[in-house]
Motif scaffolding. Sequence first.
Motif, PDB file in Angstrom:
ATOM      1  N   ASN B  80     -66.194  31.761  57.622  1.00  0.00           N
ATOM      2  CA  ASN B  80     -65.086  32.726  57.795  1.00  0.00           C
ATOM      3  C   ASN B  80     -64.922  33.737  56.647  1.00  0.00           C
ATOM      4  OD1 ASN B  80     -63.968  31.598  60.140  1.00  0.00           O
ATOM      5  ND2 ASN B  80     -62.815  30.142  59.136  1.00  0.00           N
ATOM      6  N   LEU B  81     -65.808  33.667  55.571  1.00  0.00           N
ATOM      7  CA  LEU B  81     -65.884  34.618  54.592  1.00  0.00           C
ATOM      8  C   LEU B  81     -65.993  36.002  55.200  1.00  0.00           C
ATOM      9  CD1 LEU B  81     -67.509  32.721  51.730  1.00  0.00           C
ATOM     10  CD2 LEU B  81     -65.099  33.337  51.846  1.00  0.00           C
ATOM     11  N   SER B  82     -65.568  37.139  54.579  1.00  0.00           N
ATOM     12  CA  SER B  82     -66.066  38.382  55.039  1.00  0.00           C
ATOM     13  C   SER B  82     -67.384  38.557  54.794  1.00  0.00           C
ATOM     14  CB  SER B  82     -65.070  39.365  54.019  1.00  0.00           C
ATOM     15  OG  SER B  82     -65.699  40.462  54.110  1.00  0.00           O
ATOM     16  N   TYR B  86     -67.791  39.537  47.993  1.00  0.00           N
ATOM     17  CA  TYR B  86     -66.945  39.570  46.860  1.00  0.00           C
ATOM     18  C   TYR B  86     -67.361  40.727  45.802  1.00  0.00           C
ATOM     19  CZ  TYR B  86     -63.523  38.212  43.274  1.00  0.00           C
ATOM     20  OH  TYR B  86     -62.295  38.164  42.520  1.00  0.00           O
ATOM     21  N   ARG B 142     -56.968  44.370  53.581  1.00  0.00           N
ATOM     22  CA  ARG B 142     -57.762  43.233  54.378  1.00  0.00           C
ATOM     23  C   ARG B 142     -58.426  42.858  53.055  1.00  0.00           C
ATOM     24  NH1 ARG B 142     -62.704  45.354  54.968  1.00  0.00           N
ATOM     25  NH2 ARG B 142     -63.081  47.565  54.642  1.00  0.00           N
ATOM     26  N   ARG B 145     -55.786  40.794  49.978  1.00  0.00           N
ATOM     27  CA  ARG B 145     -55.119  39.810  50.589  1.00  0.00           C
ATOM     28  C   ARG B 145     -56.002  38.574  50.235  1.00  0.00           C
ATOM     29  NH1 ARG B 145     -52.457  42.361  55.599  1.00  0.00           N
ATOM     30  NH2 ARG B 145     -50.524  43.334  54.643  1.00  0.00           N
ATOM     31  N   SER B 146     -57.342  38.778  50.894  1.00  0.00           N
ATOM     32  CA  SER B 146     -58.124  37.428  50.871  1.00  0.00           C
ATOM     33  C   SER B 146     -58.517  37.206  49.393  1.00  0.00           C
ATOM     34  CB  SER B 146     -59.315  37.515  51.620  1.00  0.00           C
ATOM     35  OG  SER B 146     -60.147  38.608  51.270  1.00  0.00           O
ATOM     36  N   GLN B 147     -58.819  38.312  48.740  1.00  0.00           N
ATOM     37  CA  GLN B 147     -59.150  38.110  47.146  1.00  0.00           C
ATOM     38  C   GLN B 147     -58.007  37.310  46.439  1.00  0.00           C
ATOM     39  OE1 GLN B 147     -60.525  41.490  44.793  1.00  0.00           O
ATOM     40  NE2 GLN B 147     -62.373  41.878  46.152  1.00  0.00           N
ATOM     41  N   ALA B 149     -55.443  35.708  47.180  1.00  0.00           N
ATOM     42  CA  ALA B 149     -55.087  34.358  47.651  1.00  0.00           C
ATOM     43  C   ALA B 149     -56.497  33.434  47.153  1.00  0.00           C
ATOM     44  CB  ALA B 149     -55.417  34.346  49.372  1.00  0.00           C
ATOM     45  N   ARG B 150     -57.546  33.713  47.108  1.00  0.00           N
ATOM     46  CA  ARG B 150     -58.674  32.874  46.603  1.00  0.00           C
ATOM     47  C   ARG B 150     -58.403  32.672  45.083  1.00  0.00           C
ATOM     48  NH1 ARG B 150     -62.314  35.181  50.304  1.00  0.00           N
ATOM     49  NH2 ARG B 150     -62.264  33.887  52.182  1.00  0.00           N
TER      50      ARG B 150
END
Lengths: 268, 396
Positions: B80-82, B86, B142, B145-147, B149-150
Amino acid sequence: MAQACTATAASAQRQPQRRRGISKKVLDRASLEVPRGSFHMLLGANGCGKSTLLRVLAGLFQPDVGQVHVDAPCGFVFQNPDHQVVMPTVAADVAFGLGRYQLAPAAVHAVVQHSLAQVRLAEYAERPTSSLSGGQKQRVAIAGALAECPQVLLLDELTTFLDYEDQENVLQCVRRIVDSSRRQQAQQVQQQAAAGAAGAGAAAATAGGQQVAHAAAEEAGVTALWVTHRLEELEYADSVSYMDGGRIAFSGSPAEMKAYMRRLGAPV
Amino acid sequence: MSAIGCAPRSGGVPGRPAHCRAAPSAVLLPPRRTRRRQLHMQINAAAVSAAGWQGQGQQPQQQKKEKESMGARILAGVLNLSSAPYSSYIPEPKTFLHHASAEAKQLWTVGVLLVMARASPPVRLAIAALLLAATVAALPARLWRSQLARLGGLCAVLFFFTIIGAEGVPPVLSDRSLPAAAAAAAAGSAGGAAAAAAGELPASMAQLGGPPYRYVVFHFWFITITKRSLNLALALTGLTFAALQSASLCLVTTPPEAMARAVGRALSPLGLLGLPVRELVLTTLLALRFMATAFEEARNLCLGLASRGINWRQQGLRGTVAICVGIASKLFSNLMARCDNIAVAMSARGFQGPTRHELRAASPPVPAHQRVQRLAADAGVLLMLAALAAAAYLVV
């Protein structure tokens, strides 16, 4: 027409196999001549020695016996673009091959832009290579080879990992490069002939123009040697050779090749 | 679709038509073991859906059940990772950080780390807030947010364990109390002195008019949170956040080759002492390129694993670990093979070693207005750093 590359490799053995103590004859009296300024395809089944012959032409493998002549400079594009694309961004990768020349930054930028425009990726110059699709990466690899203004492009099964749309894009791209280099060459011939006519008398001009035209024919733009095992790609080629068991079994036009393949029983 | 259209991408998973999405291993199971087969199919379907194929007729409850398996959860997490790794460079949209030079951003990164290490807790929080604001301003939603959050999750775990671990678990010490005979002798002589001191000393700092002070902020059972543990947790979390996020911002807004060239310029004085600066620059650049390669290779292997429809529950812990070790070794061997192929390609492209190969800048000549923009952005970045340093000095 003059030949852009000729190879008569009587025997070539794959280096890795030799390193492991195994010696296998891959090329067996393979003799290939490719006309200058043409899009030549090298057909053959898997394992018949197409890629080895291409590596021999590029100087990556040395044949044990035989002679190789290839117009310089010569660009090589590998089957898997992930192996060819070295730098993290598109423009930097296209400029990578220019590192051995002494060039001004403006000249490097101009060459990179021109090469990317040829493969229709001019707007992708700053993109990271990891974000490109397979077809785009393959075109970046072609642009990297084009940046050095090669006389010969050696292209090793570029469509293997691509979907149908990307295959079409890459094939059209190479066809366009060969055609545009031919057109440029023809324009140069006309300009030089016109200059010759203006500078001398009519009789002398005709002779001079013929000389210029002959000289230009000797340098007839980019020659592409495309290795493939897909018969449907034949429609893009000017000429074709068929390889079997390490040797060139047949050479001719695409129509002649189709007839030959039909005789062999292939559904063409 | 033609046969050519279905051809797999490099290292990927072959496309499957809609009618053959069910995993074949599920079909091969004996009909007697209905319950197990059902579970097997659930896991297969979820693994396949993690690989990007939406299974037909999936019930949400079934998917929830499947997520109980740890192996499938890890696999789904990786898949599910982009697809963009990173901290890879993102050229668009252009922000003020894109205009700043690589040297200014590297200086900012080092400066932020130094200030964060020396600052008081309020300034640390201010630096973290500033980094957060810069991330939100510089990256598309996009990505940030994910960065965040992790990274936030990682920092929260670090903060929690440090705050309860620094004082909550007392170290085992040798007994410092006096032996009984010595204690009785000391009690006689010390008793009078202690009584006199108790008469002179105040009971607490409050009696002296000082501010109230509590070293132990919170105590419950074995959990003790003190001022020291709070400071330690804040420092550790702040440094982790600043190190990762400022480096990420730097990488995301700077082309890798500009970053490598800036490293080369910074190291160039050391070249006089014999340091192989060009080799280091090339190594940096290839490392930045290989970040994406390693990520992509790992993702491809996970896709391959997901397409096999492994029953993780049946594998158990030992089987899951064995598969993970196998995948890790395969990852290394694939990466080594890629390195080999890239080395051949570099030779074919005329590379004869870093000393004889110049890394060319393919960027266009910078026009005057962009130079002004760059100067302004550099000044802004350095001013922010100076303000943070001043705040760290003033706010104790």
